[in-house]
Design a protein around this motif. Sequence first.
Motif, PDB file in Angstrom:
ATOM      1  N   GLN A 676       7.154  49.763  39.791  1.00  0.00           N
ATOM      2  CA  GLN A 676       6.654  48.947  40.170  1.00  0.00           C
ATOM      3  C   GLN A 676       6.903  49.167  41.213  1.00  0.00           C
ATOM      4  O   GLN A 676       7.562  48.972  42.170  1.00  0.00           O
ATOM      5  N   VAL A 677       5.404  48.274  43.067  1.00  0.00           N
ATOM      6  CA  VAL A 677       5.883  47.860  43.869  1.00  0.00           C
ATOM      7  C   VAL A 677       6.765  46.051  44.219  1.00  0.00           C
ATOM      8  O   VAL A 677       6.116  45.475  43.722  1.00  0.00           O
ATOM      9  N   VAL A 678       7.459  46.218  45.403  1.00  0.00           N
ATOM     10  CA  VAL A 678       8.379  45.499  45.679  1.00  0.00           C
ATOM     11  C   VAL A 678       8.116  44.898  46.738  1.00  0.00           C
ATOM     12  O   VAL A 678       8.352  46.084  47.970  1.00  0.00           O
ATOM     13  N   THR A 679       8.901  43.741  47.572  1.00  0.00           N
ATOM     14  CA  THR A 679       9.281  43.991  48.774  1.00  0.00           C
ATOM     15  C   THR A 679      10.467  42.727  48.899  1.00  0.00           C
ATOM     16  O   THR A 679      11.555  42.289  47.819  1.00  0.00           O
ATOM     17  N   SER A 680      11.310  42.455  49.916  1.00  0.00           N
ATOM     18  CA  SER A 680      12.216  41.587  50.273  1.00  0.00           C
ATOM     19  C   SER A 680      11.926  40.663  49.395  1.00  0.00           C
ATOM     20  O   SER A 680      13.249  39.254  49.277  1.00  0.00           O
ATOM     21  N   ARG A 681      11.492  39.866  49.218  1.00  0.00           N
ATOM     22  CA  ARG A 681      10.432  38.727  48.609  1.00  0.00           C
ATOM     23  C   ARG A 681      11.253  38.925  47.220  1.00  0.00           C
ATOM     24  O   ARG A 681      10.975  38.112  47.042  1.00  0.00           O
ATOM     25  N   SER A 682      10.850  40.068  46.603  1.00  0.00           N
ATOM     26  CA  SER A 682      10.798  40.344  45.169  1.00  0.00           C
ATOM     27  C   SER A 682      12.442  40.090  44.142  1.00  0.00           C
ATOM     28  O   SER A 682      12.970  40.065  44.935  1.00  0.00           O
ATOM     29  N   SER A 683      12.317  39.622  43.297  1.00  0.00           N
ATOM     30  CA  SER A 683      13.313  39.686  42.554  1.00  0.00           C
ATOM     31  C   SER A 683      13.617  40.726  41.313  1.00  0.00           C
ATOM     32  O   SER A 683      12.039  40.534  40.817  1.00  0.00           O
ATOM     33  N   LEU A 684      14.229  41.352  40.446  1.00  0.00           N
ATOM     34  CA  LEU A 684      14.640  42.188  39.002  1.00  0.00           C
ATOM     35  C   LEU A 684      15.473  41.271  38.601  1.00  0.00           C
ATOM     36  O   LEU A 684      16.298  40.409  38.765  1.00  0.00           O
ATOM     37  N   SER A 685      14.406  41.135  36.465  1.00  0.00           N
ATOM     38  CA  SER A 685      16.077  41.357  35.899  1.00  0.00           C
ATOM     39  C   SER A 685      16.233  42.279  35.148  1.00  0.00           C
ATOM     40  O   SER A 685      15.123  42.594  34.433  1.00  0.00           O
ATOM     41  N   LEU A 686      17.634  42.754  35.280  1.00  0.00           N
ATOM     42  CA  LEU A 686      18.096  43.914  34.471  1.00  0.00           C
ATOM     43  C   LEU A 686      18.543  43.758  32.855  1.00  0.00           C
ATOM     44  O   LEU A 686      19.369  42.948  33.131  1.00  0.00           O
ATOM     45  N   GLN A 687      17.479  44.753  32.040  1.00  0.00           N
ATOM     46  CA  GLN A 687      18.334  43.989  30.784  1.00  0.00           C
ATOM     47  C   GLN A 687      19.249  45.030  30.172  1.00  0.00           C
ATOM     48  O   GLN A 687      19.018  45.634  30.260  1.00  0.00           O
ATOM     49  N   LEU A 688      20.946  44.315  30.511  1.00  0.00           N
ATOM     50  CA  LEU A 688      21.503  46.186  29.920  1.00  0.00           C
ATOM     51  C   LEU A 688      22.525  46.092  28.622  1.00  0.00           C
ATOM     52  O   LEU A 688      22.897  45.004  28.441  1.00  0.00           O
ATOM     53  N   ALA A 689      22.337  46.782  27.841  1.00  0.00           N
ATOM     54  CA  ALA A 689      22.811  47.438  26.785  1.00  0.00           C
ATOM     55  C   ALA A 689      23.599  46.708  26.250  1.00  0.00           C
ATOM     56  O   ALA A 689      24.630  46.880  27.568  1.00  0.00           O
ATOM     57  N   PRO A 690      24.930  46.919  24.953  1.00  0.00           N
ATOM     58  CA  PRO A 690      26.152  46.643  24.844  1.00  0.00           C
ATOM     59  C   PRO A 690      26.320  48.225  25.241  1.00  0.00           C
ATOM     60  O   PRO A 690      25.937  49.554  25.119  1.00  0.00           O
ATOM     61  N   GLY A 691      27.606  47.977  26.618  1.00  0.00           N
ATOM     62  CA  GLY A 691      27.921  49.496  27.126  1.00  0.00           C
ATOM     63  C   GLY A 691      26.543  50.109  27.785  1.00  0.00           C
ATOM     64  O   GLY A 691      26.614  51.592  28.124  1.00  0.00           O
ATOM     65  N   GLY A 692      26.026  49.074  28.657  1.00  0.00           N
ATOM     66  CA  GLY A 692      25.151  50.111  29.186  1.00  0.00           C
ATOM     67  C   GLY A 692      24.824  49.589  30.487  1.00  0.00           C
ATOM     68  O   GLY A 692      25.908  49.096  31.175  1.00  0.00           O
ATOM     69  N   GLY A 693      23.589  50.779  30.769  1.00  0.00           N
ATOM     70  CA  GLY A 693      23.178  50.164  32.415  1.00  0.00           C
ATOM     71  C   GLY A 693      22.368  50.138  33.049  1.00  0.00           C
ATOM     72  O   GLY A 693      20.880  50.580  32.042  1.00  0.00           O
ATOM     73  N   ALA A 694      21.643  50.380  33.895  1.00  0.00           N
ATOM     74  CA  ALA A 694      20.326  50.592  35.159  1.00  0.00           C
ATOM     75  C   ALA A 694      20.753  50.877  35.887  1.00  0.00           C
ATOM     76  O   ALA A 694      21.568  50.891  37.060  1.00  0.00           O
ATOM     77  N   ALA A 695      19.598  51.981  36.109  1.00  0.00           N
ATOM     78  CA  ALA A 695      19.759  52.647  37.963  1.00  0.00           C
ATOM     79  C   ALA A 695      18.371  52.203  38.297  1.00  0.00           C
ATOM     80  O   ALA A 695      16.864  52.379  37.730  1.00  0.00           O
ATOM     81  N   VAL A 696      18.128  51.729  39.375  1.00  0.00           N
ATOM     82  CA  VAL A 696      16.842  51.712  40.641  1.00  0.00           C
ATOM     83  C   VAL A 696      16.637  52.583  41.622  1.00  0.00           C
ATOM     84  O   VAL A 696      17.980  52.589  42.446  1.00  0.00           O
ATOM     85  N   SER A 697      15.860  53.006  41.827  1.00  0.00           N
ATOM     86  CA  SER A 697      15.608  53.670  43.224  1.00  0.00           C
ATOM     87  C   SER A 697      14.429  52.891  43.825  1.00  0.00           C
ATOM     88  O   SER A 697      13.229  52.619  42.765  1.00  0.00           O
ATOM     89  N   PHE A 698      14.404  52.758  45.348  1.00  0.00           N
ATOM     90  CA  PHE A 698      13.856  51.979  46.408  1.00  0.00           C
ATOM     91  C   PHE A 698      13.313  52.777  47.360  1.00  0.00           C
ATOM     92  O   PHE A 698      14.122  53.071  47.841  1.00  0.00           O
ATOM     93  N   LYS A 699      11.778  53.285  47.468  1.00  0.00           N
ATOM     94  CA  LYS A 699      11.825  54.020  48.139  1.00  0.00           C
ATOM     95  C   LYS A 699      10.228  53.411  48.949  1.00  0.00           C
ATOM     96  O   LYS A 699       9.324  52.620  48.472  1.00  0.00           O
ATOM     97  N   PRO A 700       9.939  53.728  50.595  1.00  0.00           N
ATOM     98  CA  PRO A 700       9.069  52.821  51.270  1.00  0.00           C
ATOM     99  C   PRO A 700       7.633  53.292  50.693  1.00  0.00           C
ATOM    100  O   PRO A 700       7.581  54.626  50.466  1.00  0.00           O
ATOM    101  N   VAL A 701       6.965  52.403  50.791  1.00  0.00           N
ATOM    102  CA  VAL A 701       5.062  52.754  50.011  1.00  0.00           C
ATOM    103  C   VAL A 701       5.041  52.993  52.083  1.00  0.00           C
ATOM    104  O   VAL A 701       4.460  52.237  52.133  1.00  0.00           O
ATOM    105  N   ALA A 702       3.744  53.973  52.124  1.00  0.00           N
ATOM    106  CA  ALA A 702       3.172  54.242  53.083  1.00  0.00           C
ATOM    107  C   ALA A 702       2.022  52.538  52.656  1.00  0.00           C
ATOM    108  O   ALA A 702       1.551  52.139  51.615  1.00  0.00           O
ATOM    109  N   LYS A 703       1.859  52.372  54.560  1.00  0.00           N
ATOM    110  CA  LYS A 703       1.218  50.723  54.779  1.00  0.00           C
ATOM    111  C   LYS A 703       0.133  51.753  54.645  1.00  0.00           C
ATOM    112  O   LYS A 703      -0.094  52.355  55.019  1.00  0.00           O
TER     113      LYS A 703
END
Length: 703
Positions: A676-703
């Motif tokens: 998804q496309v996000v900005t500094s005003r965005s937020s995420l809600s990460l659902q972590l499973a038992p013994g789990g986790g999440a990884a996210v990369s944020f790369k700039p989108v050309a204007k």
Amino acid sequence: MRKFLLAGLLLITAYQVEAQTTSPLTARLDKVSLTFAVGADGHPTYAVSFGSKTVIKPSRLGLSFADGRGFDGPLVLTGSETKSVDETWQPVWGEVKTIRNHYQQLTVHLRQPDANGRRLDVVFRVFADGVGFRYEFPRQAGLQYFTVQDEHTEFNLPANHKSFWIPGDYDSNEYAYTTSRLSEVNTTPIKAIELKAPANRIQTPLMLKSDDGLYINIHEAALVNYPAMMLNVDTQTFCLSSQLVPDGTGTGAKAYLQAPEHTPWRTIVVSDKAPDMLASKLILNLNEPSKLPDTNWIKPQKFVGVWWEMQVGKSSWNYSDSSNIRLAGTDWSKLKPNGRHGATTANVKRYIDFAAAHHIPGVLVEGWNVGWEDWVGNWKEDVFDFVTPYPDFDVQELQRYAASKGVNIIMHHETSGSATNYERRQDAAYRFMNEHGYISVKTGYVGRIIPRGEHHDGQWMVNHYVRTAQNTADHRIMVDMHEAVRPTGLHRTYPNWLACESARGNEFNAFAEGSAPEHETILPFTRYMGGPMDYTPGIFKLQGYAAADPKRQMHSTLAKQLALYVTLYSPLQMAADLPENYEQHLDAFQFIEDVPVDWDDTRILAAEPGDYITTVRKAKGRDEWYLGSITDEQARKQPVKLDFLTPGQRYEAIIYADGKGADWQTNPAAYRISRQVVTSRSSLSLQLAPGGGAAVSFKPVAK
């Protein structure tokens, strides 16, 4: 006799007057304050507070010497001075681009109360997030060569804090953490690896949490020419007393010193916010700047390697199963190969091909050199020479092949605990590395130490690790030490010392009962306080990988294995699984390929030891951010505000999350990838499973 009695009375009277007329001395920075005093009995003490809360109650300072005239009291305060320091510096590599070093320093001068009294200084540095202090022995006629028999530093805690601890083993750090009240510390039920400790002895870094909301970490910084410090816990009074690792003479001696000299810093990091503990640079700031005149050749990197396949029983380190092997006099070409040897030319080329295809700079090769048949269980001096390959490992051909693919091979030097043998052979080994294009080495110290009787964490071995860091630097080689003393920030002084193991790593899931899902949420608050770890994350085959025990499994989901590349910091990160296991999940492997190992900025967004950690880091020299979020055995929903992103810039967020029904026990391989496309005003809600986790990369989108 009357003459001597009168002289003694006059001396005692003079000492009492001086002690009684000395007011306590203080130093303060923000909420952290330190108080030093000499009591009426001549014993110096210190105390630490955080705002209105007591961190350390008045606690004893002092040392005992083998000659019976140490600085354990009575002592006289002869003077003091203070200074303020506020500076910034840039690490060669690290979690942030710039580090602030701001402290108030109080130095107190003490002497023994006799005509030729020996002198001792205690230097305190008060930071906004804690205190460091050390003993300094000035140059003086009455103190030249001396032996420290014991150190009497205490950390007198005000209450029965919650603690995260491992046993005070002199030879191993590879234990699962126990969470308990201090009153419940008891190492007796713990299955020992090399345990030589009473039931109340534990290791540092020790993480504590008070009932009134303080987080406290006790450790040390700049451990050089001195043994490591353990802690004895008084389970009734909650006073922690230092216990130094003894030498191999059997006399109880701890350190052999020559003035002028000083001890390592004793460190107390404190905050009322758990994320601030992980952001602390107090220990790093107490280390000396880099000793290396040129550091341009030091390159943090990711790597794959011939390693995990040995851990899971697919292949072996040893070339032959023959017995009665000797380093000298054996014609290795005539030995019958066992057919399981992992470090063959063909197999290493396979790893090189995978690394090159996925932009992984390094390939570690273990078991390449002769001697593995002559090691396990033998307390032997000469096992490895570090320059002679097995017949099926073609040094020249692999050098050529790796160079053609733009990949470097990481050398492995297992010493079998024989540090004396390694020191004799280091120069030849490092020249061999230089000649064949090896720019980094992983060392190992599995087994009982030679010189016999010395401990992994004693003064002799502490100095060996430092000598090895310097020797590798002299040959422009980066080093990763396994089975070494736990780190104390010396990677600032020796930035070629990229990482250590020195804790219970990911490998324990392969050959032991494994580590609980909370393990990785505790490590950053304990072991990682002193420096990076080679934890070897990135296992994708989470079940059925151990031939010896098909029921064994990783205590993690696949998404959590990705998140560990962010939450567990190291400039040396291994993609530890087999290439064929990654090739089944190349969409998830993309995160490992993308995630950097060197950073300009780090933010700890949420943390609680033993429960969860969410960390975001900014790539070195690029406007890219990478997030890792992990949990213990409890499922969690982790909200994340993205206000760390550059305002006005749009980013593509690639989210690697636990899949539907994911659970580390029943469904660990379930994951999903979304964008998804996000900005500094965005937020995420990460659902972590038992013994789990999440990884996210944020790369700039050309204007």
